[in-house]
Design a protein around this motif. Structure first.
Motif, PDB file in Angstrom:
ATOM      1  N   LEU A 156      14.777  14.392 -23.758  1.00  7.57           N
ATOM      2  CA  LEU A 156      15.060  13.609 -24.968  1.00  7.57           C
ATOM      3  C   LEU A 156      16.485  13.070 -24.944  1.00  7.57           C
ATOM      4  O   LEU A 156      16.723  11.894 -25.257  1.00  7.57           O
ATOM      5  CB  LEU A 156      14.843  14.470 -26.210  1.00  7.57           C
ATOM      6  CG  LEU A 156      13.390  14.754 -26.600  1.00  7.57           C
ATOM      7  CD1 LEU A 156      13.336  15.773 -27.736  1.00  7.57           C
ATOM      8  CD2 LEU A 156      12.672  13.471 -27.014  1.00  7.57           C
ATOM      9  N   GLY A 157      17.443  13.906 -24.561  1.00  5.49           N
ATOM     10  CA  GLY A 157      18.820  13.451 -24.501  1.00  5.49           C
ATOM     11  C   GLY A 157      19.028  12.358 -23.469  1.00  5.49           C
ATOM     12  O   GLY A 157      19.706  11.361 -23.727  1.00  5.49           O
ATOM     13  N   ALA A 158      18.434  12.541 -22.287  1.00  4.34           N
ATOM     14  CA  ALA A 158      18.580  11.544 -21.223  1.00  4.34           C
ATOM     15  C   ALA A 158      17.874  10.242 -21.589  1.00  4.34           C
ATOM     16  O   ALA A 158      18.363   9.146 -21.264  1.00  4.34           O
ATOM     17  CB  ALA A 158      18.015  12.097 -19.916  1.00  4.34           C
ATOM     18  N   TYR A 159      16.729  10.351 -22.252  1.00  7.56           N
ATOM     19  CA  TYR A 159      16.005   9.140 -22.656  1.00  7.56           C
ATOM     20  C   TYR A 159      16.813   8.352 -23.684  1.00  7.56           C
ATOM     21  O   TYR A 159      16.920   7.122 -23.598  1.00  7.56           O
ATOM     22  CB  TYR A 159      14.640   9.520 -23.219  1.00  7.56           C
ATOM     23  CG  TYR A 159      13.796   8.339 -23.634  1.00  7.56           C
ATOM     24  CD1 TYR A 159      13.485   7.326 -22.728  1.00  7.56           C
ATOM     25  CD2 TYR A 159      13.295   8.226 -24.932  1.00  7.56           C
ATOM     26  CE1 TYR A 159      12.712   6.243 -23.094  1.00  7.56           C
ATOM     27  CE2 TYR A 159      12.512   7.150 -25.306  1.00  7.56           C
ATOM     28  CZ  TYR A 159      12.225   6.158 -24.389  1.00  7.56           C
ATOM     29  OH  TYR A 159      11.460   5.080 -24.759  1.00  7.56           O
ATOM     30  N   ALA A 160      17.409   9.047 -24.655  1.00  7.81           N
ATOM     31  CA  ALA A 160      18.241   8.371 -25.650  1.00  7.81           C
ATOM     32  C   ALA A 160      19.396   7.632 -24.986  1.00  7.81           C
ATOM     33  O   ALA A 160      19.736   6.509 -25.374  1.00  7.81           O
ATOM     34  CB  ALA A 160      18.773   9.390 -26.659  1.00  7.81           C
ATOM     35  N   GLU A 161      19.984   8.268 -23.974  1.00 12.69           N
ATOM     36  CA  GLU A 161      21.091   7.613 -23.265  1.00 12.69           C
ATOM     37  C   GLU A 161      20.602   6.408 -22.486  1.00 12.69           C
ATOM     38  O   GLU A 161      21.249   5.354 -22.479  1.00 12.69           O
ATOM     39  CB  GLU A 161      21.767   8.614 -22.336  1.00 12.69           C
ATOM     40  CG  GLU A 161      22.973   8.050 -21.603  1.00 12.69           C
ATOM     41  CD  GLU A 161      23.723   9.111 -20.840  1.00 12.69           C
ATOM     42  OE1 GLU A 161      24.931   8.916 -20.602  1.00 12.69           O
ATOM     43  OE2 GLU A 161      23.113  10.145 -20.469  1.00 12.69           O
ATOM     44  N   SER A 162      19.445   6.524 -21.838  1.00 11.79           N
ATOM     45  CA  SER A 162      18.918   5.447 -21.009  1.00 11.79           C
ATOM     46  C   SER A 162      18.592   4.203 -21.819  1.00 11.79           C
ATOM     47  O   SER A 162      18.836   3.077 -21.370  1.00 11.79           O
ATOM     48  CB  SER A 162      17.679   5.928 -20.252  1.00 11.79           C
ATOM     49  OG  SER A 162      17.170   4.915 -19.426  1.00 11.79           O
ATOM     50  N   ILE A 163      18.041   4.385 -23.023  1.00  9.83           N
ATOM     51  CA  ILE A 163      17.669   3.227 -23.846  1.00  9.83           C
ATOM     52  C   ILE A 163      18.830   2.767 -24.724  1.00  9.83           C
ATOM     53  O   ILE A 163      18.681   1.841 -25.518  1.00  9.83           O
ATOM     54  CB  ILE A 163      16.448   3.534 -24.728  1.00  9.83           C
ATOM     55  CG1 ILE A 163      16.754   4.636 -25.738  1.00  9.83           C
ATOM     56  CG2 ILE A 163      15.243   3.900 -23.868  1.00  9.83           C
ATOM     57  CD1 ILE A 163      15.652   4.876 -26.752  1.00  9.83           C
ATOM     58  N   GLU A 164      19.982   3.432 -24.589  1.00 10.71           N
ATOM     59  CA  GLU A 164      21.200   3.085 -25.319  1.00 10.71           C
ATOM     60  C   GLU A 164      21.010   3.195 -26.825  1.00 10.71           C
ATOM     61  O   GLU A 164      21.485   2.359 -27.607  1.00 10.71           O
ATOM     62  CB  GLU A 164      21.676   1.678 -24.932  1.00 10.71           C
ATOM     63  CG  GLU A 164      22.014   1.549 -23.451  1.00 10.71           C
ATOM     64  CD  GLU A 164      22.511   0.173 -23.071  1.00 10.71           C
ATOM     65  OE1 GLU A 164      22.313  -0.772 -23.867  1.00 10.71           O
ATOM     66  OE2 GLU A 164      23.112   0.038 -22.000  1.00 10.71           O
ATOM     67  N   ALA A 165      20.306   4.228 -27.254  1.00 17.03           N
ATOM     68  CA  ALA A 165      20.124   4.467 -28.683  1.00 17.03           C
ATOM     69  C   ALA A 165      21.447   4.906 -29.312  1.00 17.03           C
ATOM     70  O   ALA A 165      22.201   5.668 -28.714  1.00 17.03           O
ATOM     71  CB  ALA A 165      19.063   5.540 -28.912  1.00 17.03           C
ATOM     72  N   THR A 166      21.720   4.417 -30.503  1.00 18.55           N
ATOM     73  CA  THR A 166      22.900   4.853 -31.244  1.00 18.55           C
ATOM     74  C   THR A 166      22.519   5.744 -32.422  1.00 18.55           C
ATOM     75  O   THR A 166      23.366   6.433 -32.979  1.00 18.55           O
ATOM     76  CB  THR A 166      23.701   3.650 -31.767  1.00 18.55           C
ATOM     77  OG1 THR A 166      22.852   2.835 -32.589  1.00 18.55           O
ATOM     78  CG2 THR A 166      24.229   2.815 -30.612  1.00 18.55           C
ATOM     79  N   THR A 167      21.241   5.713 -32.804  1.00 14.42           N
ATOM     80  CA  THR A 167      20.748   6.550 -33.899  1.00 14.42           C
ATOM     81  C   THR A 167      19.446   7.212 -33.475  1.00 14.42           C
ATOM     82  O   THR A 167      18.585   6.561 -32.869  1.00 14.42           O
ATOM     83  CB  THR A 167      20.498   5.726 -35.173  1.00 14.42           C
ATOM     84  OG1 THR A 167      21.723   5.107 -35.582  1.00 14.42           O
ATOM     85  CG2 THR A 167      19.993   6.609 -36.304  1.00 14.42           C
ATOM     86  N   VAL A 168      19.311   8.486 -33.782  1.00 14.88           N
ATOM     87  CA  VAL A 168      18.079   9.225 -33.500  1.00 14.88           C
ATOM     88  C   VAL A 168      17.588   9.849 -34.806  1.00 14.88           C
ATOM     89  O   VAL A 168      18.380  10.447 -35.543  1.00 14.88           O
ATOM     90  CB  VAL A 168      18.291  10.329 -32.448  1.00 14.88           C
ATOM     91  CG1 VAL A 168      16.982  11.075 -32.184  1.00 14.88           C
ATOM     92  CG2 VAL A 168      18.838   9.736 -31.149  1.00 14.88           C
ATOM     93  N   VAL A 169      16.300   9.691 -35.075  1.00 18.26           N
ATOM     94  CA  VAL A 169      15.689  10.306 -36.254  1.00 18.26           C
ATOM     95  C   VAL A 169      14.500  11.138 -35.784  1.00 18.26           C
ATOM     96  O   VAL A 169      13.572  10.610 -35.169  1.00 18.26           O
ATOM     97  CB  VAL A 169      15.215   9.260 -37.278  1.00 18.26           C
ATOM     98  CG1 VAL A 169      14.624   9.955 -38.511  1.00 18.26           C
ATOM     99  CG2 VAL A 169      16.364   8.339 -37.685  1.00 18.26           C
ATOM    100  N   GLY A 170      14.542  12.449 -36.045  1.00 20.33           N
ATOM    101  CA  GLY A 170      13.424  13.323 -35.739  1.00 20.33           C
ATOM    102  C   GLY A 170      12.716  13.730 -37.014  1.00 20.33           C
ATOM    103  O   GLY A 170      13.374  14.069 -38.005  1.00 20.33           O
TER     104      GLY A 170
END
Length: 345
Positions: A156-170
């Motif tokens: 999950l952390g690596a995927y967020a970095e790869s897609i250049e997400a700035t906000t995550v909502v779970g």
């Protein structure tokens, strides 16, 4: 950089801070920039049958560092027999899952993706999948023990970095393995905000009302890009919206100075510069434990939490979030050093 205070007072201070943060955790989800957002949700037990033969093979693993992507694919293959995985026909994950959450969302996941958000699903059969990833049918609830230690959180952390997400909502039920994994993620520095949305239900009907609340919250986010503070589901379920950014924020040294893995031994990684007078220094090092000692550590942490929280369930949840295994281990290390300095050991 913060460090864990020594002595019993350190945990008492953490307890006070945790109770205060717990009281202010509920609130609104601010307006999201969906083009830079990652939405993370659980899979469902109910799934649609059928699908397409020979669908294009795209995978969340394509967005991960090569070694991590291979680790995820290997784990999927190992788990396939237990999960009764059938990939003779596949369909996008957001279409395969058909539980109450997905039924209540009523197309919201597709609308979120059309607006530019990425959707990741924590999956019993796949570990982590993209919303549009073609998946087969399987019968396996998500169980963290089926995946190598920390694998799902690392993905999950690596995927967020790869897609250049700035906000995550779970969006998860509070006491589930899904929420536990979400809390364990060390998000990259590029992620500015991390929100955990959990339904708060008093009374029965959780198996229906909680996933329905999550699905309806997704629809609200898809249409309004936010969640108002007074929002409730059609069943009257309130949401707890918690800012968890920084709990496991990636840094040169973690806030508590301690990391864990499943092996044995101690491996110093570097020495801190000598501190100026009256300043604190934090030395980063890794504590690694075998399974027996890891269980002993967790049992000790649970006893401390129970003693601090007493019968206050809300305080217990807040303490569990604040006094992480890493923070508790750092406290024990500091306590041991204090004892050595005064000649007790």
């Amino acid at each position: 950089m913060n460090s864990v205070a020594s002595g019993a007072g350190g945990l008492e201070e953490i307890a006070d801070d945790a109770r205060a943060s717990d009281a202010s955790a509920s609130g609104e989800l601010p307006e999201l920039e969906l083009e830079r957002a990652l939405i993370v949700i659980p899979c469902s037990g109910r799934k649609r049958r059928g699908g397409t033969e020979g669908a294009e093979e795209t995978s969340v693993s394509d967005w991960l560092p090569e070694e991590l992507g291979e680790e995820l694919l290997d784990a999927r293959r190992r788990n396939a027999p237990t999960s009764r995985l059938d990939e003779s026909r596949t369909m996008p994950a957001v279409e395969r899952y058909a539980g109450m959450l997905y039924e209540a969302a009523d197309g919201a996941l597709e609308r979120l993706q059309e607006a530019g958000a990425e959707v990741a699903i924590v999956s019993g059969g796949y570990g982590v999948v993209q919303g549009g990833e073609p998946i087969g049918w399987y019968a396996q609830p998500f169980a963290e023990r089926m995946w190598p230690k920390g694998l799902v959180a690392r993905c999950l952390g690596a995927y967020a970095e790869s897609i250049e997400a700035t906000t995550v909502v779970g969006l998860f039920a509070e006491t589930t393995a899904y929420a536990k994994v979400f809390r364990e993620v060390r998000w990259p520095r590029t992620v500015e905000d991390v929100w955990l949305v959990t339904p708060e239900l008093d009374g029965g009907g959780a198996q229906v009302k909680v996933p329905r609340a999550i699905g309806e919250a997704l629809a609200e986010i898809a249409d309004g890009y936010s969640l108002p503070e007074d929002w409730t589901s059609s069943d009257g379920v309130l949401l707890r919206i918690e800012d968890v950014k920084g709990v496991h924020e990636e840094d040169d040294c973690p806030a508590d100075g301690v990391r864990f893995d499943g092996e044995s031994g101690v491996d110093p990684t570097h020495e801190a510069e000598a501190p100026a007078e009256d300043e604190n220094a934090v030395v980063e090092f890794t504590i690694t434990l075998d399974g027996r000692d890891a269980r002993r550590l967790e049992a000790a942490r649970e006893r401390i939490l129970a003693a601090l929280a007493g019968t206050d369930a809300a305080a217990g949840r807040a303490l569990d979030h604040a006094i992480t295994p890493d923070a508790f281990a750092a406290y024990l290390v500091r306590r041991s050093l204090d004892r050595i300095e005064v000649g007790e050991d």
